[in-house]
Design an enzyme around this catalytic site. Structure first.
Site, mmCIF file in Angstrom:
data_model
loop_
_atom_site.group_PDB
_atom_site.id
_atom_site.type_symbol
_atom_site.label_atom_id
_atom_site.label_comp_id
_atom_site.label_asym_id
_atom_site.label_seq_id
_atom_site.Cartn_x
_atom_site.Cartn_y
_atom_site.Cartn_z
ATOM 1 C CG HIS A 175 -2.771 -0.604 0.993
ATOM 2 N ND1 HIS A 175 -2.846 -1.477 2.232
ATOM 3 C CD2 HIS A 175 -2.240 -1.983 -0.450
ATOM 4 C CE1 HIS A 175 -4.241 -1.972 1.952
ATOM 5 N NE2 HIS A 175 -3.488 -2.156 0.183
ATOM 6 C CD1 TRP A 191 -2.972 3.181 2.861
ATOM 7 C CD2 TRP A 191 -3.080 2.757 0.952
ATOM 8 N NE1 TRP A 191 -4.509 1.808 2.812
ATOM 9 C CE2 TRP A 191 -3.874 2.084 1.520
ATOM 10 C CE3 TRP A 191 -3.126 2.558 -0.766
ATOM 11 C CZ2 TRP A 191 -5.456 1.222 0.791
ATOM 12 C CZ3 TRP A 191 -3.916 2.158 -0.868
ATOM 13 C CH2 TRP A 191 -4.902 1.593 -0.456
HETATM 14 C C1 HEM Z 1 -5.724 -1.092 -3.226
HETATM 15 C C2 HEM Z 1 -7.627 -3.216 0.780
HETATM 16 C C3 HEM Z 1 -3.917 -6.099 0.883
HETATM 17 C C4 HEM Z 1 -2.102 -3.975 -3.181
HETATM 18 C C5 HEM Z 1 -6.616 -1.122 -2.018
HETATM 19 C C6 HEM Z 1 -7.534 -0.608 -1.752
HETATM 20 C C7 HEM Z 1 -8.394 -1.901 -1.274
HETATM 21 C C8 HEM Z 1 -7.517 -2.439 -0.675
HETATM 22 C C9 HEM Z 1 -9.813 -1.663 -0.105
HETATM 23 C C10 HEM Z 1 -8.820 0.160 -3.247
HETATM 24 C C11 HEM Z 1 -8.840 -0.604 -3.876
HETATM 25 C C12 HEM Z 1 -9.589 0.546 -4.833
HETATM 26 O O1 HEM Z 1 -10.520 1.677 -4.294
HETATM 27 O O2 HEM Z 1 -8.862 0.991 -5.709
HETATM 28 C C13 HEM Z 1 -6.435 -4.635 1.179
HETATM 29 C C14 HEM Z 1 -7.215 -5.304 2.426
HETATM 30 C C15 HEM Z 1 -5.529 -6.283 2.142
HETATM 31 C C16 HEM Z 1 -4.542 -5.410 1.499
HETATM 32 C C17 HEM Z 1 -7.965 -5.214 2.724
HETATM 33 C C18 HEM Z 1 -4.940 -7.063 3.041
HETATM 34 C C19 HEM Z 1 -3.883 -6.869 4.189
HETATM 35 C C20 HEM Z 1 -3.050 -5.543 -0.171
HETATM 36 C C21 HEM Z 1 -1.656 -6.808 -0.590
HETATM 37 C C22 HEM Z 1 -1.455 -6.261 -1.857
HETATM 38 C C23 HEM Z 1 -2.112 -5.069 -1.574
HETATM 39 C C24 HEM Z 1 -1.272 -8.041 0.218
HETATM 40 C C25 HEM Z 1 -0.190 -6.867 -2.345
HETATM 41 C C26 HEM Z 1 0.624 -7.464 -1.978
HETATM 42 C C27 HEM Z 1 -2.736 -3.090 -3.228
HETATM 43 C C28 HEM Z 1 -2.296 -2.046 -4.219
HETATM 44 C C29 HEM Z 1 -3.545 -1.278 -4.354
HETATM 45 C C30 HEM Z 1 -4.271 -1.527 -3.228
HETATM 46 C C31 HEM Z 1 -0.922 -1.402 -4.808
HETATM 47 C C32 HEM Z 1 -3.913 0.109 -4.917
HETATM 48 C C33 HEM Z 1 -3.734 0.324 -6.369
HETATM 49 C C34 HEM Z 1 -4.769 1.444 -6.964
HETATM 50 O O3 HEM Z 1 -4.497 2.263 -6.456
HETATM 51 O O4 HEM Z 1 -5.242 1.267 -7.731
HETATM 52 N N1 HEM Z 1 -6.723 -2.078 -0.971
HETATM 53 N N2 HEM Z 1 -5.276 -4.925 0.330
HETATM 54 N N3 HEM Z 1 -3.256 -5.011 -1.314
HETATM 55 N N4 HEM Z 1 -3.926 -2.240 -2.646
HETATM 56 FE FE1 HEM Z 1 -4.868 -3.384 -1.191
#
Ligand code: HEM
Length: 263
Positions: A175, A191
Site C-alpha cells: 500500500h 496511504w
Molecule cells: C488498493 C484493501 C492487501 C496492494 C486497495 C484498496 C483496498 C485494499 C480497499 C482500494 C481499492 C480501490 O478503491 O481502488 C486491502 C486489504 C488488504 C490488502 C483489506 C489486506 C491486508 C494488499 C496486498 C497487496 C495490496 C497484500 C499487494 C501485495 C494494493 C495496491 C492498491 C491496493 C497496490 C492500490 C491500487 C490502485 O492504486 O489502483 N487495497 N488490501 N493490497 N491494494 Fe490492497
C-alpha cells in the site's frame, strides 16, 4: 570453377546450440513492453492489486484458486473486491496480443513485479510457467480480505492462503503504492505522500500518532498494530527499508506463485 562447385566447397557451418530458453527472451520482451506502458501510463499500482487479487483466492487446504488468471472470468471478475480491475486487464490486452505465447497468469504476475521495480522497489524473483484457468476459480465471494476488519479476519484469510503473520505485515506494505477510489471500494485516497514510489513510507505513516489528514488508513492497515509481533515488524520496516525489501521479496514471490509450481 562453376558457381555450383564453389558452393559445394564451402565449409559446413555448425551453429551453436541455442542456449537461452525461449521463455527467457519472451520474459525480457514482455518486461520491455511493460516498462514502456508504465513510462506513458503510471498504472503500476493497479497492476500490483490485479496480481494480488488473482493469486489471493488460493486455498492451501484443497489447492483451489491461486495465480491462474481466473480473475478474467465471471463471477470472480464481478466480485465487489475486484471492482476496477477490468481497467488493469484491459491495459494488458495489447501486450498479450503482441506476445500471445505468455499466459495471462504469467502476464498479470510479471506486470506486478515489473511495476514494483519501475516504482523504485525491489526486484522480486520471477518464474515463468503459470497455466491459465479456463473459468473462474470459485463462485464463492469473500476469499479476499475485508478492509473494515481487524487482525482476526486477516489471519483467517491469509492463513487460508498458506501465508503467515510476517507475510501479512510485509505484503500490506504494498500500500506504499497507489490509492483507494471512492467508486471502486468506497474508500478514498493514498496511504503515502508519493504513491508512485515503492518504499517503506507506508509503515512510517501508519505508526504516526497524529495521522496525516490527507492519507488513508484502513482498519485492515491499523490491524497490523493490534498485536505486538506484527507491530514490532511495522516498526522494523519503518526504520529499515532494506529489512522491508528483503522480507517483501520473499513474501511477494510466494504470493505470486500460489497454486502454480510444485517446487
Ligand atoms: C488498493 C484493501 C492487501 C496492494 C486497495 C484498496 C483496498 C485494499 C480497499 C482500494 C481499492 C480501490 O478503491 O481502488 C486491502 C486489504 C488488504 C490488502 C483489506 C489486506 C491486508 C494488499 C496486498 C497487496 C495490496 C497484500 C499487494 C501485495 C494494493 C495496491 C492498491 C491496493 C497496490 C492500490 C491500487 C490502485 O492504486 O489502483 N487495497 N488490501 N493490497 N491494494 Fe490492497
Amino acid at each position: 570453377v562453376t558457381p555450383a562447385r564453389t558452393q559445394s566447397r564451402l565449409p559446413t557451418v555448425f551453429l551453436p546450440a541455442r542456449r537461452t530458453p525461449p521463455t527467457a527472451s519472451l520474459e525480457s520482451d514482455v518486461r520491455t513492453a511493460l516498462n514502456k506502458l508504465y513510462d506513458t501510463t503510471p498504472c503500476m499500482p493497479i497492476m500490483v492489486r490485479l496480481a494480488w487479487h488473482d493469486a489471493g483466492t488460493y486455498k492451501v487446504a484443497d489447492g483451489t484458486g491461486g495465480a491462474n488468471a481466473s480473475i478474467r472470468y465471471l463471477p470472480e471478475k464481478g466480485h465487489a473486491a475486484n471492482n476496477g480491475l477490468n481497467i488493469a486487464m484491459d491495459l494488458l490486452e495489447p501486450i498479450k496480443a503482441q506476445f500471445p505465447a505468455i499466459s495471462y497468469a504469467d502476464l498479470y504476475q510479471l506486470a506486478s513485479v515489473v511495476g514494483i521495480e519501475h516504482s523504485g522497489g525491489p526486484k522480486v524473483p520471477f518464474r515463468m510457467g503459470r497455466t491459465d484457468a479456463g473459468e473462474a476459480d470459485t463462485t464463492e465471494d469473500g476469499r479476499l480480505p475485508d478492509a473494515d476488519k481487524r487482525m482476526g479476519h486477516l489471519r483467517e484469510v491469509f492463513y487460508r492462503m498458506g501465508l503467515n503473520d510476517t507475510e501479512i505485515t510485509v505484503l500490506s506494505g504494498a500500500h506504499t503504492l497507489g490509492r483507494a477510489h471512492q467508486d471502486r471500494s468506497g474508500f478514498d485516497g493514498p496511504w503515502t505522500k508519493v504513491p508512485v514510489v515503492f518504499d517503506n513510507s507506508y509503515f512510517v505513516e501508519i505508526l504516526k500518532d497524529e495521522p496525516d489528514p490527507d492519507l488513508l488508513r484502513l482498519s485492515s492497515d491499523l490491524a497490523l498494530l493490534d498485536i505486538p509481533e506484527t507491530k514490532a515488524l511495522c516498526e522494523k520496516y519503518a526504520n529499515d527499508q532494506k529489512a522491508f525489501f528483503d522480507d517483501y521479496i520473499l513474501a511477494h514471490q510466494k504470493l505470486s506463485e500460489l497454486g502454480c509450481f510444485s517446487t
